[in-house]
Write a protein that holds these residues in place. Structure first.
Motif, mmCIF file in Angstrom:
data_model
loop_
_atom_site.group_PDB
_atom_site.id
_atom_site.type_symbol
_atom_site.label_atom_id
_atom_site.label_comp_id
_atom_site.label_asym_id
_atom_site.label_seq_id
_atom_site.Cartn_x
_atom_site.Cartn_y
_atom_site.Cartn_z
ATOM 1 N N TYR A 137 0.687 -1.220 -0.171
ATOM 2 C CA TYR A 137 -0.196 0.033 0.138
ATOM 3 C C TYR A 137 1.038 1.216 0.003
ATOM 4 O O TYR A 137 0.632 2.140 -0.803
ATOM 5 C CB TYR A 137 -0.940 -0.032 1.121
ATOM 6 C CG TYR A 137 -1.837 -1.112 1.209
ATOM 7 C CD1 TYR A 137 -2.385 -1.575 0.030
ATOM 8 C CD2 TYR A 137 -2.466 -1.553 2.778
ATOM 9 C CE1 TYR A 137 -3.362 -2.695 0.106
ATOM 10 C CE2 TYR A 137 -3.297 -2.532 2.533
ATOM 11 C CZ TYR A 137 -3.685 -3.300 1.463
ATOM 12 O OH TYR A 137 -4.873 -4.082 1.644
ATOM 13 N N ALA A 138 1.852 1.202 0.934
ATOM 14 C CA ALA A 138 2.654 2.321 0.934
ATOM 15 C C ALA A 138 3.473 2.698 -0.546
ATOM 16 O O ALA A 138 3.589 3.766 -0.925
ATOM 17 C CB ALA A 138 3.866 2.078 1.983
ATOM 18 N N LEU A 139 3.854 1.766 -0.989
ATOM 19 C CA LEU A 139 4.583 1.886 -2.453
ATOM 20 C C LEU A 139 3.525 2.336 -3.293
ATOM 21 O O LEU A 139 4.000 3.188 -4.350
ATOM 22 C CB LEU A 139 5.145 0.319 -2.877
ATOM 23 C CG LEU A 139 6.380 -0.016 -2.179
ATOM 24 C CD1 LEU A 139 6.895 -1.398 -2.651
ATOM 25 C CD2 LEU A 139 7.599 1.022 -2.444
ATOM 26 N N LEU A 140 2.609 1.710 -3.482
ATOM 27 C CA LEU A 140 1.387 2.547 -3.932
ATOM 28 C C LEU A 140 1.120 3.866 -4.065
ATOM 29 O O LEU A 140 1.000 4.786 -4.927
ATOM 30 C CB LEU A 140 -0.077 1.784 -3.983
ATOM 31 C CG LEU A 140 -1.018 1.839 -5.126
ATOM 32 C CD1 LEU A 140 -0.573 1.000 -6.173
ATOM 33 C CD2 LEU A 140 -2.502 1.356 -4.609
ATOM 34 N N PHE A 141 1.179 4.317 -2.781
ATOM 35 C CA PHE A 141 1.027 5.661 -2.492
ATOM 36 C C PHE A 141 2.165 6.636 -2.983
ATOM 37 O O PHE A 141 2.165 7.645 -3.364
ATOM 38 C CB PHE A 141 0.767 6.134 -1.002
ATOM 39 C CG PHE A 141 -0.731 6.026 -0.520
ATOM 40 C CD1 PHE A 141 -1.494 7.036 -0.486
ATOM 41 C CD2 PHE A 141 -1.342 4.760 -0.614
ATOM 42 C CE1 PHE A 141 -2.790 6.809 -0.037
ATOM 43 C CE2 PHE A 141 -2.810 4.733 -0.344
ATOM 44 C CZ PHE A 141 -3.476 5.913 -0.179
ATOM 45 N N VAL A 142 3.512 5.964 -2.610
ATOM 46 C CA VAL A 142 4.633 6.587 -3.187
ATOM 47 C C VAL A 142 4.516 7.019 -4.765
ATOM 48 O O VAL A 142 5.213 7.963 -5.289
ATOM 49 C CB VAL A 142 5.993 5.551 -2.930
ATOM 50 C CG1 VAL A 142 7.230 6.179 -3.599
ATOM 51 C CG2 VAL A 142 6.255 5.629 -1.441
ATOM 52 N N PHE A 143 4.088 5.983 -5.327
ATOM 53 C CA PHE A 143 4.198 6.258 -6.940
ATOM 54 C C PHE A 143 2.995 6.972 -7.469
ATOM 55 O O PHE A 143 2.989 7.466 -8.535
ATOM 56 C CB PHE A 143 4.221 4.737 -7.658
ATOM 57 C CG PHE A 143 5.459 4.296 -7.581
ATOM 58 C CD1 PHE A 143 6.710 4.569 -8.457
ATOM 59 C CD2 PHE A 143 5.737 3.069 -6.723
ATOM 60 C CE1 PHE A 143 7.837 3.855 -8.518
ATOM 61 C CE2 PHE A 143 7.106 2.644 -6.623
ATOM 62 C CZ PHE A 143 7.897 2.793 -7.466
ATOM 63 N N PHE A 144 1.651 6.937 -6.778
ATOM 64 C CA PHE A 144 0.496 7.314 -7.484
ATOM 65 C C PHE A 144 -0.109 8.476 -6.468
ATOM 66 O O PHE A 144 -0.864 9.233 -7.049
ATOM 67 C CB PHE A 144 -0.418 6.086 -7.425
ATOM 68 C CG PHE A 144 0.112 5.327 -8.469
ATOM 69 C CD1 PHE A 144 -0.112 5.448 -10.181
ATOM 70 C CD2 PHE A 144 0.288 4.194 -8.280
ATOM 71 C CE1 PHE A 144 0.329 4.509 -10.872
ATOM 72 C CE2 PHE A 144 0.942 2.977 -9.060
ATOM 73 C CZ PHE A 144 0.730 3.419 -10.650
ATOM 74 N N ALA A 145 0.270 8.858 -5.455
ATOM 75 C CA ALA A 145 -0.248 10.067 -4.556
ATOM 76 C C ALA A 145 0.419 11.288 -5.252
ATOM 77 O O ALA A 145 1.556 11.676 -4.898
ATOM 78 C CB ALA A 145 0.309 9.864 -3.158
#
Length: 246
Positions: A137-145
């Motif tokens: 989840y954190a990686l998803l936010f790193v790339f897409f937030a």
């Protein structure tokens, strides 16, 4: 935009798994399914709930206790015994973990007809599994937030199942309307419940716990009930006649 779409999708998919598998099926036996489909939906719940996955067996025991001891000290999640919603969430967590790790004496009446896939539950509930989901989840936010304020959603994503439970177990025992006068504080939180997929018809549910349809009045739309009816038509689940009567 991607994070918003992801959040909304996860909200509903996780909520569907909780109300379908852990709540209506495991806790109340509102419908039946064979071992293949039961385990299929275990896996669906793990994928959709991720870091907040809950053992259907432990969840069912805890939820049955809620119905048996509503608004008393033995109720795992009663607003009457917590100062705020976060204190209630913590208290619920303590009950759940005690049940899951067999550290609490549980009455036999709460353990009947439970789904049980303990090897899967141990894996899905392990710290290793939860940390992997949090990292994903954190990686998803790193790339897409695309904006800093989107990171506010990350803690909700991580604790999604607990958030869903807290909304009903806190607010649907405090604010709303009633269709049935019961000896507890349960209320219906919303008149038409699309946000919580029927779960907010809590007063109706306390009156008819084993009913697959949480809605009573014409405007009380329960989307998951129609999903269950569709799965029944496909012969994936079977709704007992007694449950249909409720």
């Amino acid at each position: 935009m991607f994070i918003i779409i992801f959040f909304i999708a996860l909200w509903y998919l996780s909520l569907f798994s909780q109300t379908f598998l852990q709540h209506r099926y495991a806790s109340h036996g509102a419908f039946e399914m064979n071992r293949f489909w039961e385990r299929f939906f275990y896996i669906v719940a793990y994928i959709t709930q991720g870091s907040s996955y809950m053992s259907p067996r432990a969840y069912a025991i805890m939820h049955r206790m809620h119905h048996a001891y509503t608004d008393t000290e033995l109720d795992p999640h009663s607003p009457s015994y917590s100062k705020n919603v976060f204190a209630m969430m913590w208290r619920t967590s303590l009950f759940y973990r005690s049940i899951f790790h067999n550290k609490m004496a549980v009455e036999e009446k709460f353990t009947k007809n439970l789904p049980d896939w303990r090897s899967f539950d141990r894996f899905a509930s392990s710290g290793y599994s939860r940390l992997l989901w949090v990292a994903a989840y954190a990686l998803l936010f790193v790339f897409f937030a695309s904006a800093w304020y989107l990171w506010i959603l990350l803690p909700i994503v991580i604790a999604m199942g607990a958030v869903h439970g807290a909304i009903i177990n806190w607010f649907a025992h405090k604010y709303g309307y009633v269709n049935f006068r019961l000896k507890n504080t349960s209320v219906n939180l919303l008149c038409t419940d699309v946000l919580m997929l029927g779960e907010s018809y809590h007063n109706n549910h306390h009156k008819h716990p084993s009913s697959p349809n949480f809605g009573i009045r014409k405007y009380e739309i329960d989307p998951v009930y129609y999903a269950i009816k569709f799965l029944s038509w496909l012969r994936i689940v079977r709704i007992p006649r007694v449950a249909q009567a409720n």
